[in-house]
Design a protein around this motif. Structure first.
Motif, short mmCIF file in Angstrom:
data_model
loop_
_atom_site.label_atom_id
_atom_site.label_comp_id
_atom_site.label_asym_id
_atom_site.label_seq_id
_atom_site.Cartn_x
_atom_site.Cartn_y
_atom_site.Cartn_z
N VAL A 84 1.01 -0.99 0.06
CA VAL A 84 -0.05 0.03 -0.15
C VAL A 84 0.87 1.17 -0.03
O VAL A 84 1.76 1.21 0.88
N HIS A 88 -2.52 5.88 -3.97
CA HIS A 88 -3.26 4.64 -4.04
C HIS A 88 -2.86 3.92 -5.38
O HIS A 88 -2.64 2.58 -5.21
N LEU A 90 -4.03 3.35 -8.23
CA LEU A 90 -5.24 2.62 -8.83
C LEU A 90 -5.03 2.76 -10.41
O LEU A 90 -4.97 3.96 -11.04
N GLN A 144 -7.96 4.70 -1.09
CA GLN A 144 -7.01 4.19 -0.52
C GLN A 144 -7.68 2.74 0.27
O GLN A 144 -6.80 1.93 0.38
N ALA A 147 -7.23 0.19 -2.60
CA ALA A 147 -5.79 0.13 -2.46
C ALA A 147 -5.35 -1.11 -1.62
O ALA A 147 -4.51 -2.09 -1.77
#
Length: 223
Positions: A84, A88, A90, A144, A147
Motif C-alpha cells: 500500500v 493509491h 489505482l 485508499q 488499494a
C-alpha cells in the motif's frame, strides 16, 4: 515472520542503510519512523523484495529471498506480499472491483475466484456499493481502501505500507488506521508501515525509530 541481518545499501557513495538487524513477528503491526533521509523507505523496499541490499540477508515467511531468481521472486512477491503506497496507484481505466482483482489474475486465479475474493474484501471495507465505480468517482479515503483491498486479495503473509495515510484528511486517516487493526484481527496479516504520522505510530504494536541509516530505538508500545 521477517528476519533481517546486517542489511547494507549504498546509492553511489552514500550509505543509506548501515548494517540493519531487525525481527518482526507474525501478526505484529509495526511502524517505522524517522526524519526524511533516514532510510525508512529503502528498508521497506528491501523487506518487500522491491530492491536488493548490497549485503546482508532477508528471510520472509521462512524463505531466504536473496536466494530466489527473478521469476521465483516475482511469484513469491505476488503470493506472500501486499503493498500500500501513499498515493493509491489505482489504474484509472478499471473499476474498483477490477483493480482489486488484478493481483489475483497475476497469480493465475480464475475469474470467478478473483471476483469472489475482491467482492468479499470490498464488502468487508464497506465499499460493495462502489465496486463498479472507477477511481475518479471515488473519494480519497475510498481509493485508499480499494488499494488496501488490492494488497490483500491474494491473502499475503505481510503487508508493507509506505505513508499510507499521508494524502488523507483527518477523518479518513483515522478510519484507515483503524482498518489496519481490523484487518489484522480478521485475517492475521503482519503489517509494516513507514509513517510520519505520530497518531498511527502510537497505535502500533512496535515503533522502530531510524536515523542516518540505523535503528536508534525499537519500542514495544502496545502493552
Amino acid at each position: 515472520m521477517i528476519e533481517i541481518r546486517n542489511i547494507r545499501k549504498h546509492f553511489g557513495s552514500l550509505e543509506v542503510l548501515r548494517g540493519i538487524d531487525l525481527d518482526i513477528n507474525k501478526g505484529e503491526i509495526v511502524s517505522i519512523v524517522g526524519p526524511s533521509g533516514a532510510g525508512k523507505t529503502t528498508l521497506l523496499q528491501i523487506m518487500g523484495t522491491l530492491d536488493r541490499p548490497d549485503s546482508g540477508h532477508v528471510t520472509l515467511d521462512g524463505v531466504a529471498v536473496q536466494d530466489l531468481g527473478r521469476r521465483e521472486l516475482a511469484e513469491f512477491r505476488n503470493r506472500r506480499i501486499g503493498f500500500v503506497f501513499q498515493f493509491h496507484q489505482l489504474l484509472p481505466e478499471f473499476t474498483a472491483l477490477e483493480n482489486v482483482m488484478i493481483p489475483a489474475y497475476i497469480g493465475r486465479a480464475s475469474t470467478a475466484e478473483a471476483k469472489k475474493r475482491a467482492r468479499d474484501l470490498l464488502d468487508f471495507m464497506g465499499l460493495s456499493e462502489r465496486a463498479s465505480h472507477k477511481p475518479n468517482e471515488l473519494s480519497g479515503g475510498e481509493k485508499q481502501r480499494v488499494a488496501v483491498a488490492r494488497a490483500l486479495v491474494n491473502h499475503p503473509s505481510v503487508v508493507f505500507a509506505d505513508e499510507p495515510s499521508g494524502s488523507l484528511d483527518s477523518k479518513n486517516k483515522s478510519e484507515l488506521h483503524q482498518l489496519f487493526f481490523d484487518l489484522r484481527d480478521r485475517f492475521g496479516q503482519t503489517f509494516v508501515i513507514v509513517t510520519h504520522d505520530d497518531e498511527l505510530a502510537r497505535l502500533t504494536d512496535r515503533t522502530i525509530h531510524m536515523k542516518d541509516g540505523c535503528i536508534t530505538d525499537d519500542k514495544n508500545i502496545a502493552l
